[in-house]
Design an enzyme around this catalytic site. Structure first.
Site, short mmCIF file in Angstrom:
data_model
loop_
_atom_site.label_atom_id
_atom_site.label_comp_id
_atom_site.label_asym_id
_atom_site.label_seq_id
_atom_site.Cartn_x
_atom_site.Cartn_y
_atom_site.Cartn_z
N LYS A 257 0.85 -1.19 0.00
CA LYS A 257 0.00 0.00 0.00
C LYS A 257 0.89 1.24 0.00
O LYS A 257 1.76 1.39 0.85
CB LYS A 257 -0.93 -0.01 1.22
CG LYS A 257 -1.77 1.28 1.34
CD LYS A 257 -2.82 1.20 2.45
CE LYS A 257 -3.50 2.55 2.68
NZ LYS A 257 -4.52 2.53 3.75
N ASP A 262 -2.80 10.04 3.83
CA ASP A 262 -4.21 9.68 3.85
C ASP A 262 -4.96 10.63 4.76
O ASP A 262 -4.97 10.47 5.98
CB ASP A 262 -4.36 8.23 4.33
CG ASP A 262 -5.82 7.81 4.44
OD1 ASP A 262 -6.69 8.51 3.87
OD2 ASP A 262 -6.08 6.78 5.09
N LYS A 269 -10.66 12.54 8.03
CA LYS A 269 -10.29 12.04 9.34
C LYS A 269 -10.33 13.17 10.35
O LYS A 269 -10.21 14.34 9.98
CB LYS A 269 -8.84 11.51 9.28
CG LYS A 269 -8.70 10.20 8.54
CD LYS A 269 -7.27 9.70 8.62
CE LYS A 269 -7.12 8.39 7.89
NZ LYS A 269 -7.89 7.28 8.46
N ASP A 280 1.21 5.97 5.80
CA ASP A 280 0.28 5.08 5.10
C ASP A 280 0.90 4.44 3.85
O ASP A 280 0.22 3.78 3.09
CB ASP A 280 -1.00 5.85 4.76
CG ASP A 280 -2.24 4.98 4.85
OD1 ASP A 280 -2.17 3.90 5.45
OD2 ASP A 280 -3.29 5.39 4.30
N ASP A 339 -12.47 7.25 2.98
CA ASP A 339 -11.36 6.92 3.87
C ASP A 339 -10.98 5.43 3.80
O ASP A 339 -9.95 5.04 4.31
CB ASP A 339 -11.72 7.32 5.31
CG ASP A 339 -10.49 7.39 6.21
OD1 ASP A 339 -9.36 7.38 5.67
OD2 ASP A 339 -10.68 7.47 7.44
N GLU A 341 -9.71 3.92 1.40
CA GLU A 341 -9.08 4.09 0.08
C GLU A 341 -8.05 3.04 -0.23
O GLU A 341 -7.81 2.71 -1.39
CB GLU A 341 -8.46 5.50 0.01
CG GLU A 341 -7.06 5.65 0.61
CD GLU A 341 -6.97 5.33 2.10
OE1 GLU A 341 -7.99 5.48 2.80
OE2 GLU A 341 -5.88 4.94 2.56
N ARG A 343 -7.91 -0.18 0.19
CA ARG A 343 -8.38 -1.40 -0.49
C ARG A 343 -8.70 -1.13 -1.95
O ARG A 343 -8.62 -2.04 -2.78
CB ARG A 343 -9.58 -1.98 0.28
CG ARG A 343 -10.81 -1.15 0.27
CD ARG A 343 -11.80 -1.57 1.36
NE ARG A 343 -11.39 -1.08 2.68
CZ ARG A 343 -12.05 -1.33 3.81
NH1 ARG A 343 -13.15 -2.08 3.79
NH2 ARG A 343 -11.62 -0.84 4.96
#
Ligand code: BES
Ligand code: MN
Ligand code: ZN
Length: 489
Positions: A257, A262, A269, A280, A339, A341, A343
């Site tokens: 990833k 993020d 968030k 992230d 959020d 994101e 996946r």
């Protein structure tokens, strides 16, 4: 930081680090007889993590000698991880004493072969001496610049080989830590791709970088949706180490990833803790580091790594909650929250891995869910798989690296939570079993390929210093993936 092997005779070569177990304390071959009394007088009992030290002036000498003892705990069933932890504790004490060249006495503990111990010692030295200080005007390095690993004549071959592997694993892990610690204003997707290219040149693996137009041609609509709001465009980073050209159909595919930041997107968030979301891309850092180690050690396995690097921000171009987007696999996805994101990017990346790179095994590594921190804390990486034998390989790798893993269930009923009447899939599975449904979402895109999913949201970053890993990025996954690849030798 430098490690070298030292053929050992009875002469004391300067500052010493003694690693010894509770049992060994009694009849340890002390390099100087009075040391036993000096340590005993301090109440040193060789418990794991315990240290004691003394400084003395040898007769006729001009320079003092510093001696640090670090406990290994109970000597029976000694593990590599205990050796790393003891080394870390000992190094902290040596740093406090401002020791510069430190020698570890030859390994005498029959519980572990000298080569294995030397690898763990070297690895732990590089990890424990690491500092992320490039933004400080006054940089405080670990005082120990050279670690000498003593060996007995019969240990020479294994110790010298172990030092090389240990150094590679230590440096590759520190590369991953540097990437993760780097702030998001510096480490954009473009810069992450450049860093992968630099690592490829340094360690010897091939790197290909694709920009937005080429990613579009690959049909990676879900990946592109996530990165759309940022002015820093996305990059698809493809890395190759073809160590076993005689078996081209066997390809281990690593997917990391790579969200360089993020924010959550429109499903923003909360402000508290958002600054940690520069981490992230820790999955990406793990696969870049692992590629480096595999390439430098010329491991005879074909490995391809892919990172879909982008940034999840907010702008008029961004995707929204409620959008229905496409994906490379042709499945439509209802975005319930921007959020979730990771996946989305990983769905396209793993599908690219099985369809374009024809990987025979896929491992994805991702800081995917806060839920895994609730479930397992900061100690253990959560794992899902569609093939139990892969998890067993991972457990073997974990024993080598000391990075703990725990499998979560992937019963087919959980897949129902990712369903919606409006699209083929939705990108959230509800509050329950959040780590499992997130992992299984990615699993929908690997077809029948044997697959492992590692959720490192809890293990990639730590808030407090540990025995040999300081606060900040841990580089988790680098050594684990290296040893996992080795199980295919
Ligand atoms: N990068 C985060 C996961 C994360 C959250 C890591 C907190 C470390 C700490 C991921 O993209 C995310 O935001 N996940 C959401 C998913 C949810 C919206 C279904 C989460 O875990 O809250
Ligand atoms: Mn997120
Ligand atoms: Zn994320």
């Amino acid at each position: 930081m430098e490690v070298r092997a030292l053929p050992f005779n009875s002469e004391v070569p300067g500052d010493l680090l003694l690693l010894l177990s509770e049992e060994e304390l009694k009849d340890y071959p002390w390099p100087k007889a009075s040391l036993k009394e000096l340590f005993e007088a301090q109440g040193f009992t060789a418990k794991l993590g315990e240290t004691a030290s003394c400084v003395y002036l040898p007769e006729g000498a001009e320079k003092t000698v510093k001696v640090v003892a670090a406990g290994l705990g109970k000597g029976e069933k000694l593990t590599l991880e205990e050796v790393r932890r003891a080394l870390g504790a000992g190094l902290k004490e040596a740093d406090r004493l401002k020791s510069e060249v430190l020698t570890v006495l030859p390994w005498q503990n029959a519980q572990l072969p000298a080569g294995q111990a030397a690898r763990a010692i070297t690895e732990a030295y590089f990890l424990a001496a690491y500092r992320f200080n490039r933004y400080l005007k006054e940089q405080r390095e670990c005082s120990v610049r050279t670690l000498q690993v003593g060996y007995l004549p019969e240990q020479e071959v294994e110790v010298i080989a172990a030092l090389k592997v240990g150094q590679t694993l230590g440096e590759a892990t520190n590369l991953a830590r540097d990437l993760v610690n780097e702030p998001a204003n510096v480490l954009t997707p473009e810069r992450l791709a450049q860093e992968a290219q630099r690592a490829g040149e340094k360690y010897g693996f091939a790197v290909e970088v694709l920009g937005e137009e080429e990613i579009e041609k690959l049909g990676m609509e879900a990946f592109l949706a996530v990165g759309r709001a940022s002015a820093n465009g996305p990059r698809l980073i493809i890395m190759r180490h073809l160590g076993d050209p005689a078996n081209p159909e066997q390809v281990l595919g690593l997917v990391g990833k790579g969200l360089t930041f993020d924010s959550g997107g429109l499903s923003l968030k909360q402000a508290k803790g958002m600054e940690t979301m520069k981490f992230d891309m820790a999955g990406a850092a793990a696969v870049i580091g692992a590629m480096g180690a595999l390439a430098r050690e010329k491991v005879r396995v074909n490995v391809v790594a892919v990172v879909a690097a982008c940034e999840n921000l907010i702008s008029g171009k961004g995707f929204r909650p409620g959008d229905i987007i496409g994906s490379r696999a042709g499945k439509s996805i209802l975005v319930e929250t921007t959020d979730a994101e990771g996946r989305l990017t990983l769905a396209d990346a793993v599908h690219y891995m099985v369809s374009a790179e024809k990987a025979s095994v896929v491992v994805d590594v991702a800081t995917l869910t806060g839920a895994v921190i609730v479930a397992l804390g900061n100690l253990t990486t959560g794992v899902l798989t569609n093939d139990q034998s892969l998890f067993e390989r991972l457990q073997r790798a974990s024993q080598q690296s000391g990075e703990r893993v725990w499998q979560l269930p992937s019963f087919p009923e959980y897949r129902e939570q990712n369903k919606t009447p409006y699209a083929d899939l939705r990108n959230v599975g509800g509050r329950e079993a959040g780590t499992i449904t997130a992992g299984l979402f990615i699993g929908e895109f690997v077809e029948d390929t044997p697959w492992l999913h590692l959720d490192i949201a809890g293990t990639a970053f730590r808030e407090k210093d540990g025995d040999y890993l300081q606060k900040g990025a841990t580089g988790v996954g680098v050594r684990l993936l290296y040893h996992f690849a080795e199980t295919y030798l």
